[in-house]
Design a protein around this motif. Structure first.
Motif, short mmCIF file in Angstrom:
data_model
loop_
_atom_site.label_atom_id
_atom_site.label_comp_id
_atom_site.label_asym_id
_atom_site.label_seq_id
_atom_site.Cartn_x
_atom_site.Cartn_y
_atom_site.Cartn_z
N ARG A 146 0.80 -1.22 0.00
CA ARG A 146 0.00 0.00 0.00
C ARG A 146 0.84 1.28 0.00
O ARG A 146 0.37 2.33 -0.44
CB ARG A 146 -0.95 0.01 1.20
N GLU A 147 2.08 1.20 0.49
CA GLU A 147 2.95 2.38 0.49
C GLU A 147 3.87 2.43 -0.73
O GLU A 147 4.62 3.39 -0.90
CB GLU A 147 3.80 2.40 1.77
N TYR A 178 1.86 1.05 -6.62
CA TYR A 178 0.47 0.79 -6.20
C TYR A 178 -0.30 2.10 -6.08
O TYR A 178 -1.47 2.19 -6.49
CB TYR A 178 0.46 0.05 -4.87
N GLN A 179 0.33 3.10 -5.55
CA GLN A 179 -0.34 4.39 -5.38
C GLN A 179 -0.64 5.06 -6.71
O GLN A 179 -1.54 5.90 -6.80
CB GLN A 179 0.51 5.30 -4.49
N LYS A 180 0.11 4.69 -7.75
CA LYS A 180 -0.10 5.29 -9.07
C LYS A 180 -1.21 4.62 -9.86
O LYS A 180 -1.65 5.15 -10.89
CB LYS A 180 1.21 5.24 -9.89
N ILE A 181 -1.67 3.46 -9.39
CA ILE A 181 -2.74 2.76 -10.10
C ILE A 181 -4.01 3.59 -10.00
O ILE A 181 -4.41 4.01 -8.91
CB ILE A 181 -2.98 1.36 -9.50
N PRO A 182 -4.68 3.87 -11.11
CA PRO A 182 -5.92 4.67 -11.07
C PRO A 182 -6.98 4.00 -10.20
O PRO A 182 -7.03 2.78 -10.08
CB PRO A 182 -6.36 4.73 -12.53
N ALA A 183 -7.84 4.82 -9.62
CA ALA A 183 -8.89 4.30 -8.74
C ALA A 183 -9.78 3.29 -9.47
O ALA A 183 -10.16 2.26 -8.89
CB ALA A 183 -9.73 5.46 -8.21
#
Length: 486
Positions: A355-356, A360-365
């Motif tokens: 999650r950090e 992963y954070q760049k994956i679109p919602a």
């Protein structure tokens, strides 16, 4: 007794509400006696409700409640005597006792079958009928014992414990209400016109979810099921999986709405049990929105006592895995439930680890939502099929890889059941599961709540919806609550 029956809707519910408020009215000069008599009345109604299916269930539940109450008294006695080690030992034995009852009734045959299959150990099979709601009652009893042990709430009187464990809106299929939340509501309950109307509205919404949507999907599923592995086309396999995904959500969330609404009519306020889980963008988020009372219970009485996230990443991951393994086991005595729990647990562990991470954070919602719903979609099929050979055939059928998909073998196609009505209900189900918590929906709810015109439109719409629900209920031959079996 199920909520969605003519007898409950037009006899039991009106009689219980009328009786409760008659007692409140007659006892308004003495609040203490009014609380006691109204609680006694609710206990009697609850015992009749629970014993409707099996009369002996009343005796079994009464003995169980008496045992839990005595255990709570024992914990309080040892607390007063400042004998902490004995109190811990007594509380542990009490929890083992209520858990042992659950294992005996619900898991004994499963354990015996597997001991015979894997180790050749032969044990006689139990012929006991599993008491209704035993999984929910067990978790409620553990909440009582632990909350009293921790000092989060005082021990209740015998009447209070009877009401807590047997209260008919929640006794069979939840929501799981913790004793520390329930105890303070055993006295001084007040219901004004707005709260009473909100309770009725919640019941009407729950009926519509259950009877119009869940039962319609369930009826189609029951028709398709016999053709799994025999002969059905690929669209039918996908629609079967979709209908089950919708059915289990609307069945259980509908039941929860009815239970929460019923409780509110009697002055009890239960927390939300579902918060649009099919909008989740991770499995972790899904479990914050799905069966919230179960997740809260596991957090309070399993995850945090194991150490929570306070002892490093490895221990946190282990604690999370234990919670989801137990979640699977709690749902049923079969390997598919255990596998379903493990699948969800592994997904949560992976999400915890990444999650950090930047990728992963760049994956679109929308990408996260699609992946999450795909996992939920396929994991529900594991949940449905207790026979792994049937599960294998069905998963192959989804992709046209089963012999049952061959043109010459197909006996059941989507033309047999896919009507305009079912398509319409499917669209409504998807919109209801995904869009009704969006900002526009909140604005509509505000309009309905704050203006006389909005209130009139809302109440008229709900009454019409309830009339349609009753028509569906009377004409339906399929109406079991899925979570009654858990």
């Amino acid at each position: 007794m199920a909520f969605t029956t003519v007898f409950f809707l037009f006899a039991v519910m009106p009689a219980s509400v009328a009786g409760y408020y008659l007692i409140k009215l007659l006892g308004n000069r003495n609040e203490k006696w009014s609380d006691w008599l109204s609680n006694l009345f609710l206990v009697l109604v609850s015992l009749c409700f629970y014993g409707w299916a099996r009369l002996e269930g009343i005796a079994l539940l009464s003995i169980y409640v008496l045992g839990v109450w005595m255990a709570g008294k024992g914990i309080c006695y040892l607390e007063k005597k400042a004998k902490y080690k004995r109190k811990v030992c007594f509380m542990t034995l009490s929890i083992l006792a209520v858990t042992g009852i659950l294992i005996w009734y619900k898991y004994y045959n499963f354990i015996a079958e597997n001991l015979s299959h894997f180790f050749g150990i032969s044990l006689a099979m139990s012929q006991w009928i599993v008491p209704l709601g035993i999984s929910f009652i067990t978790f409620t009893a553990i909440s009582y014992l632990v909350d009293v042990f921790r000092g989060d709430a005082e021990a209740g009187s015998l009447l209070d414990v009877f009401l807590y464990l047997s209260f008919f809106p929640k006794v069979i299929s939840g929501p799981i209400v913790q004793w520390k939340d329930f105890q303070r509501q055993t006295v001084h309950r007040r219901v004004d016109e707005t709260e009473f109307l909100d309770g009725l509205n919640r019941i009407m919404i729950g009926f519509a979810k259950k009877v119009i949507l869940a039962d319609s999907f369930g009826a189609v599923i029951s028709k398709i099921d016999p053709y799994i592995g025999v002969g059905m086309d690929v669209p039918t396999a996908w629609l079967f999986a979709f209908f089950y995904m919708m059915q289990i959500y609307y069945d259980f969330s509908g039941y929860s709405d009815i239970a929460i609404g019923l409780a509110q009519l009697f002055g009890f306020h239960f927390k939300e049990n579902f918060q649009f889980p099919y909008r989740s963008k991770s499995i972790t988020e899904f479990w914050r929105r799905w069966h919230i009372s179960l997740g809260t219970w596991f957090r309070s009485y399993i995850y945090i006592p194991l150490g929570g996230n306070r002892k490093g990443m490895k221990r946190t991951l282990w604690n999370l895995f234990c919670v989801f393994l137990l979640t699977g086991i709690w749902h049923g005595a079969a390997w598919n439930y255990i596998l379903w729990g493990v699948i969800n647990g592994v997904c949560v562990l992976v999400e915890r680890c990444i999650r950090e991470k930047r990728f992963y954070q760049k994956i679109p919602a929308i990408g996260k939502w699609v992946v999450t719903m795909a996992i939920v979609f396929f994991s529900w099929q594991v949940f449905y099929f207790s026979d792994f050979s049937r599960l294998e055939v069905f998963l192959k059928s989804l992709f046209g890889l089963s012999a049952a998909n061959a043109a010459s073998a197909v006996e059941y196609t989507y033309q047999h059941y896919l009507t305009i009505k079912l398509i319409f209900l499917s669209v409504v189900a998807v919109l209801g599961a995904i869009t009704f918590c969006m900002p526009w929906a909140e604005k509509v709810k505000t309009f309905f709540a704050r203006t006389k015109t909005g209130l009139f439109i809302k109440e008229t719409g709900l009454i019409l919806l309830m009339i349609v629900s009753v028509i569906f209920m009377i004409n339906s031959s399929y109406s079991p609550f899925l979570y009654f079996q858990y």
